[in-house]
Scaffold this motif. Structure first.
Motif, PDB file in Angstrom:
ATOM      1  N   SER A   1       1.075  -1.198   0.098  1.00 49.59           N
ATOM      2  CA  SER A   1       0.160   0.019  -0.023  1.00 49.59           C
ATOM      3  C   SER A   1       0.989   1.110  -0.044  1.00 49.59           C
ATOM      4  O   SER A   1       1.980   1.019   0.343  1.00 49.59           O
ATOM      5  N   ASN A   2       0.303   2.175  -0.577  1.00 47.81           N
ATOM      6  CA  ASN A   2       0.996   3.793  -0.413  1.00 47.81           C
ATOM      7  C   ASN A   2       0.197   4.300   0.679  1.00 47.81           C
ATOM      8  O   ASN A   2      -1.172   4.177   0.667  1.00 47.81           O
ATOM      9  N   PHE A   3       0.559   5.472   1.363  1.00 48.29           N
ATOM     10  CA  PHE A   3      -0.007   6.270   2.162  1.00 48.29           C
ATOM     11  C   PHE A   3       0.280   7.424   2.099  1.00 48.29           C
ATOM     12  O   PHE A   3       1.188   7.966   1.508  1.00 48.29           O
ATOM     13  N   TRP A   4      -0.849   8.356   2.048  1.00 45.38           N
ATOM     14  CA  TRP A   4      -0.874   9.833   1.701  1.00 45.38           C
ATOM     15  C   TRP A   4      -1.229  10.625   2.803  1.00 45.38           C
ATOM     16  O   TRP A   4      -1.961  10.061   3.741  1.00 45.38           O
ATOM     17  N   VAL A   5      -0.794  11.707   3.160  1.00 45.12           N
ATOM     18  CA  VAL A   5      -1.210  12.879   4.071  1.00 45.12           C
ATOM     19  C   VAL A   5      -1.994  13.838   3.258  1.00 45.12           C
ATOM     20  O   VAL A   5      -1.493  14.377   2.178  1.00 45.12           O
TER      21      VAL A   5
ATOM     22  N   GLN B   1       0.461  15.179   0.300  1.00 48.41           N
ATOM     23  CA  GLN B   1       1.920  14.582   0.548  1.00 48.41           C
ATOM     24  C   GLN B   1       2.043  13.171   0.301  1.00 48.41           C
ATOM     25  O   GLN B   1       1.149  12.228   0.804  1.00 48.41           O
ATOM     26  N   GLY B   2       3.021  12.706  -0.326  1.00 41.92           N
ATOM     27  CA  GLY B   2       3.017  11.312  -0.453  1.00 41.92           C
ATOM     28  C   GLY B   2       3.289  10.939  -2.127  1.00 41.92           C
ATOM     29  O   GLY B   2       3.715  11.947  -2.860  1.00 41.92           O
ATOM     30  N   PRO B   3       3.469   9.820  -2.296  1.00 39.46           N
ATOM     31  CA  PRO B   3       3.093   8.694  -1.520  1.00 39.46           C
ATOM     32  C   PRO B   3       4.470   8.193  -0.552  1.00 39.46           C
ATOM     33  O   PRO B   3       5.359   8.473  -0.977  1.00 39.46           O
ATOM     34  N   PHE B   4       3.921   7.708   0.578  1.00 39.20           N
ATOM     35  CA  PHE B   4       4.763   7.132   1.552  1.00 39.20           C
ATOM     36  C   PHE B   4       4.896   5.690   1.764  1.00 39.20           C
ATOM     37  O   PHE B   4       3.690   4.927   1.363  1.00 39.20           O
ATOM     38  N   LYS B   5       5.896   4.883   1.680  1.00 36.10           N
ATOM     39  CA  LYS B   5       5.877   3.198   1.549  1.00 36.10           C
ATOM     40  C   LYS B   5       5.131   2.873   2.832  1.00 36.10           C
ATOM     41  O   LYS B   5       4.912   1.660   2.835  1.00 36.10           O
TER      42      LYS B   5
ATOM     43  N   TRP C   1       2.595  13.627   8.571  1.00 41.93           N
ATOM     44  CA  TRP C   1       1.544  14.332   9.012  1.00 41.93           C
ATOM     45  C   TRP C   1       1.968  15.031  10.462  1.00 41.93           C
ATOM     46  O   TRP C   1       1.296  16.125  10.774  1.00 41.93           O
ATOM     47  N   ARG C   2       3.023  14.584  11.253  1.00 43.20           N
ATOM     48  CA  ARG C   2       3.144  15.390  12.399  1.00 43.20           C
ATOM     49  C   ARG C   2       3.658  16.676  12.230  1.00 43.20           C
ATOM     50  O   ARG C   2       3.676  17.979  12.881  1.00 43.20           O
TER      51      ARG C   2
ATOM     52  N   ILE D   1      -4.155  10.746   7.492  1.00 46.65           N
ATOM     53  CA  ILE D   1      -3.535  10.024   6.605  1.00 46.65           C
ATOM     54  C   ILE D   1      -4.278   8.863   6.013  1.00 46.65           C
ATOM     55  O   ILE D   1      -5.372   8.452   6.591  1.00 46.65           O
ATOM     56  N   VAL D   2      -4.502   8.549   4.700  1.00 42.15           N
ATOM     57  CA  VAL D   2      -5.264   7.670   4.094  1.00 42.15           C
ATOM     58  C   VAL D   2      -4.202   6.457   3.372  1.00 42.15           C
ATOM     59  O   VAL D   2      -3.100   6.829   3.127  1.00 42.15           O
TER      60      VAL D   2
END
Length: 69
Positions: A5-9, A30-34, A43-44, A60-61
């Motif tokens: 999955s990828n994670f996004w802010v 912002q992203g994608p984050f692995k 996010w912080r 975060i999604v």
């Protein structure tokens, strides 16, 4: 085949405190984050930068995993 999955802010400034509609031009992605940890770190940072703005919110999604035939 793509796994994982990828994670996004995502977020921005909302027009009211019911947080239903973003102010035009304020959306941020912002992203994608692995990893979720990387997304949480981003996010912080963005949440802290906007802490003084009550109408700004970020989440975060997780992008669903995709499997190609």
């Amino acid at each position: 085949m793509t796994k994982g999955s990828n994670f996004w802010v995502i977020g921005g400034e909302f027009g009211s405190m019911n947080f239903h509609k973003l102010v035009e031009g304020s959306a941020q992605v912002q992203g994608p984050f692995k990893t979720r940890k990387e997304a949480e770190d981003a996010w912080r940072v963005v949440s802290e930068e906007n802490r003084h703005k009550a109408g700004v919110r970020f989440s975060i999604v997780e992008e669903p995993s995709r499997v190609s035939a």
